[in-house]
Design a protein around this motif. Structure first.
Motif, PDB file in Angstrom:
ATOM      1  N   THR A 197       0.815  -1.203   0.000  1.00 49.02           N
ATOM      2  CA  THR A 197       0.000   0.000   0.000  1.00 49.02           C
ATOM      3  C   THR A 197       0.854   1.260   0.000  1.00 49.02           C
ATOM      4  O   THR A 197       0.414   2.311  -0.416  1.00 49.02           O
ATOM      5  CB  THR A 197      -0.929   0.019   1.222  1.00 49.02           C
ATOM      6  OG1 THR A 197      -0.134  -0.162   2.403  1.00 49.02           O
ATOM      7  CG2 THR A 197      -1.941  -1.104   1.139  1.00 49.02           C
ATOM      8  N   CYS A 198       2.085   1.174   0.489  1.00 53.93           N
ATOM      9  CA  CYS A 198       2.989   2.324   0.463  1.00 53.93           C
ATOM     10  C   CYS A 198       4.037   2.099  -0.619  1.00 53.93           C
ATOM     11  O   CYS A 198       4.611   1.020  -0.718  1.00 53.93           O
ATOM     12  CB  CYS A 198       3.680   2.503   1.809  1.00 53.93           C
ATOM     13  SG  CYS A 198       2.562   2.882   3.164  1.00 53.93           S
ATOM     14  N   THR A 219       4.465  -1.916  11.793  1.00 58.27           N
ATOM     15  CA  THR A 219       5.651  -1.078  11.648  1.00 58.27           C
ATOM     16  C   THR A 219       6.210  -1.059  10.226  1.00 58.27           C
ATOM     17  O   THR A 219       7.126  -0.295   9.938  1.00 58.27           O
ATOM     18  CB  THR A 219       6.761  -1.530  12.616  1.00 58.27           C
ATOM     19  OG1 THR A 219       6.948  -2.948  12.500  1.00 58.27           O
ATOM     20  CG2 THR A 219       6.403  -1.193  14.061  1.00 58.27           C
ATOM     21  N   GLY A 220       5.691  -1.918   9.350  1.00 56.83           N
ATOM     22  CA  GLY A 220       6.128  -1.897   7.953  1.00 56.83           C
ATOM     23  C   GLY A 220       7.167  -2.942   7.619  1.00 56.83           C
ATOM     24  O   GLY A 220       8.060  -2.696   6.800  1.00 56.83           O
ATOM     25  N   LYS A 221       7.038  -4.128   8.203  1.00 55.01           N
ATOM     26  CA  LYS A 221       8.037  -5.181   7.963  1.00 55.01           C
ATOM     27  C   LYS A 221       8.009  -5.666   6.511  1.00 55.01           C
ATOM     28  O   LYS A 221       9.054  -5.905   5.911  1.00 55.01           O
ATOM     29  CB  LYS A 221       7.805  -6.341   8.941  1.00 55.01           C
ATOM     30  CG  LYS A 221       8.054  -5.951  10.409  1.00 55.01           C
ATOM     31  CD  LYS A 221       7.979  -7.133  11.344  1.00 55.01           C
ATOM     32  CE  LYS A 221       6.556  -7.595  11.598  1.00 55.01           C
ATOM     33  NZ  LYS A 221       5.735  -6.595  12.313  1.00 55.01           N
ATOM     34  N   GLU A 222       6.799  -5.812   5.929  1.00 56.94           N
ATOM     35  CA  GLU A 222       6.742  -6.250   4.529  1.00 56.94           C
ATOM     36  C   GLU A 222       7.279  -5.173   3.593  1.00 56.94           C
ATOM     37  O   GLU A 222       7.947  -5.480   2.603  1.00 56.94           O
ATOM     38  CB  GLU A 222       5.312  -6.616   4.131  1.00 56.94           C
ATOM     39  CG  GLU A 222       5.227  -7.087   2.681  1.00 56.94           C
ATOM     40  CD  GLU A 222       3.873  -7.653   2.283  1.00 56.94           C
ATOM     41  OE1 GLU A 222       3.646  -7.834   1.071  1.00 56.94           O
ATOM     42  OE2 GLU A 222       3.044  -7.914   3.185  1.00 56.94           O
ATOM     43  N   GLY A 255      -0.959   0.711  17.198  1.00 57.62           N
ATOM     44  CA  GLY A 255      -1.026   0.019  15.904  1.00 57.62           C
ATOM     45  C   GLY A 255      -0.009   0.529  14.911  1.00 57.62           C
ATOM     46  O   GLY A 255      -0.030   0.137  13.738  1.00 57.62           O
ATOM     47  N   ASN A 256       0.863   1.436  15.374  1.00 49.55           N
ATOM     48  CA  ASN A 256       1.977   1.960  14.588  1.00 49.55           C
ATOM     49  C   ASN A 256       1.527   2.615  13.278  1.00 49.55           C
ATOM     50  O   ASN A 256       0.467   3.233  13.235  1.00 49.55           O
ATOM     51  CB  ASN A 256       3.010   0.853  14.356  1.00 49.55           C
ATOM     52  CG  ASN A 256       3.715   0.482  15.654  1.00 49.55           C
ATOM     53  OD1 ASN A 256       4.483   1.278  16.178  1.00 49.55           O
ATOM     54  ND2 ASN A 256       3.439  -0.701  16.184  1.00 49.55           N
ATOM     55  N   ILE A 257       2.322   2.492  12.221  1.00 49.82           N
ATOM     56  CA  ILE A 257       2.075   3.228  10.975  1.00 49.82           C
ATOM     57  C   ILE A 257       0.749   2.824  10.347  1.00 49.82           C
ATOM     58  O   ILE A 257       0.049   3.654   9.770  1.00 49.82           O
ATOM     59  CB  ILE A 257       3.237   3.012   9.985  1.00 49.82           C
ATOM     60  CG1 ILE A 257       4.530   3.563  10.574  1.00 49.82           C
ATOM     61  CG2 ILE A 257       2.939   3.682   8.647  1.00 49.82           C
ATOM     62  CD1 ILE A 257       5.757   3.280   9.742  1.00 49.82           C
ATOM     63  N   ARG A 258       0.380   1.561  10.482  1.00 48.80           N
ATOM     64  CA  ARG A 258      -0.886   1.116   9.903  1.00 48.80           C
ATOM     65  C   ARG A 258      -2.063   1.847  10.546  1.00 48.80           C
ATOM     66  O   ARG A 258      -3.004   2.260   9.869  1.00 48.80           O
ATOM     67  CB  ARG A 258      -1.049  -0.396  10.089  1.00 48.80           C
ATOM     68  CG  ARG A 258      -2.296  -0.958   9.398  1.00 48.80           C
ATOM     69  CD  ARG A 258      -2.401  -2.450   9.616  1.00 48.80           C
ATOM     70  NE  ARG A 258      -1.276  -3.176   9.039  1.00 48.80           N
ATOM     71  CZ  ARG A 258      -0.507  -4.031   9.705  1.00 48.80           C
ATOM     72  NH1 ARG A 258      -0.742  -4.272  10.980  1.00 48.80           N
ATOM     73  NH2 ARG A 258       0.482  -4.657   9.098  1.00 48.80           N
TER      74      ARG A 258
END
Length: 350
Positions: free
Chosen positions: A34-35, A70-73, A253-256
């Motif tokens: 998505t980013c 946190t954006g691991k993927e 829920g961090n960045i999400r």
């Protein structure tokens, strides 16, 4: 999203249908997250990106750790795009979302008739990722029997389809991620230590958003711009009170979670000035959540400190080397040094 798997068609299957399935498969594998990019300028993020630039050109296995959201993927995709395998597929697998009795089939494929419902041969995710990268999200959720099969892939670069008798060679880079403490899972007997060491060749830990608050204004601007374009709205500024509110919130829920709040706010925005309805955040029991979060963090810090001190005691204060504390704990030397400083541990006292 199309399922990242493909069936070998029977001879009577039409060519048109096979082409349609191949196109659907390609869409499922190559779709971006998505980013489109990693956003931020904090020191914590810069350290992570520095590690990405070092490990990306290699074929080393990477283990990405961090809280959910946190954006691991996104980080895994960045490693793939900067690697020599960038022209190959990036196949993402959420291990926690797969039914336990189908995980082996999803990862390694199956032969026709290998179990009830296996009407055709099916290629698994590893075969689909051949020459590219496979991302195993929530790897800590894999059952023991699948952990053994994955260990074989990492050690011998081969596997067998479910119901198959022929070993299949594979050339796939493995990037794994988890929000679990795998050391605790090893101690509990739910995760294999030998698999952990194979995955943990190059560990990368992503800090939660509350520990890099300086990134929040940049992220807010990024999400507003993207959401405004998607909704056809013209937003020219951000109300200071809203920005202060977003920066003060701990974002469990961090960045999400931040992205969701921004998207909802853009949809509701009726002016050129962006604002957030404070009740969307204030209605959550922030004080209680902060207290619980702080209490949990303190207890985890105490436990972590005890584990590190035990390892240092067993290594006579040595951090690196074959018998060093970092090796005993299964983490990188730099990570252990950072934790020693943050936990105020005197390694010279051991």
């Amino acid at each position: 999203m199309a399922s990242a798997a493909i069936f070998i068609a029977d001879p009577q299957q039409s060519q048109g249908r096979l082409q349609h399935e191949n196109l659907a498969l390609r869409d499922g594998i190559d779709s971006t997250s998505t980013c489109d990019e990693i956003v931020g300028t904090s020191a914590a993020l810069k350290r992570v990106l520095s590690l990405v630039s070092k490990v990306a050109p290699t074929d080393a296995s990477v283990l990405i750790t961090g809280e959910t959201g946190t954006g691991k993927e996104l980080l895994a995709r960045a490693i793939h795009r900067r690697s020599r395998r960038s022209s190959g597929a990036f196949v993402s697998v959420n291990c926690a979302a797969l039914p336990r009795d189908l995980i082996a089939s999803e990862l390694f494929g199956h032969e026709k008739g290998s179990f009830t419902g296996a009407w055709q041969r099916r290629l698994g995710r590893f075969e689909l990722a051949e020459g590219g990268t496979i991302f195993l999200d929530e790897v800590g959720e894999l059952p023991p029997e699948t952990q053994i099969a994955l260990l074989r892939v990492l050690q011998e670069h081969e596997f067998e389809r479910v119901g198959g008798t022929r070993s299949i060679r594979t050339s796939v880079r493995v990037i794994a991620a988890t929000n679990r403490n795998l050391q605790e899972a090893i101690a509990a007997g739910t995760f294999r230590s030998d698999l952990f060491y194979r995955l943990n060749v190059f560990p990368i830990e992503i800090a939660p958003l509350r520990e890099r608050r300086e990134d929040i204004p940049i992220l807010v601007e990024h999400f507003i711009d993207r959401c405004a374009r998607n909704t056809g709205k013209n937003i020219r500024g951000i109300e200071k009170n809203s920005l202060d509110l977003l920066q003060s919130y701990p974002w469990p829920g961090n960045i999400r979670e931040l992205q969701n709040v921004i998207e909802r706010s853009v949809i509701m925005c009726e002016t050129e000035s962006f604002s957030v309805d404070k009740t969307w955040i204030a209605q959550q029991p922030l004080a209680n959540e902060s207290t619980i979060s702080l209490d949990l963090s303190e207890r985890l810090a105490v436990h972590e400190k005890e584990m590190i001190e035990t390892a240092l005691r067993g290594s006579a204060g040595r951090v690196f080397g074959p018998s060093g504390a970092a090796t005993k704990l299964g983490i990188a030397r730099s990570t252990l040094e950072s934790k020693i400083r943050s936990l105020k541990i005197n390694k010279n006292s051991f």
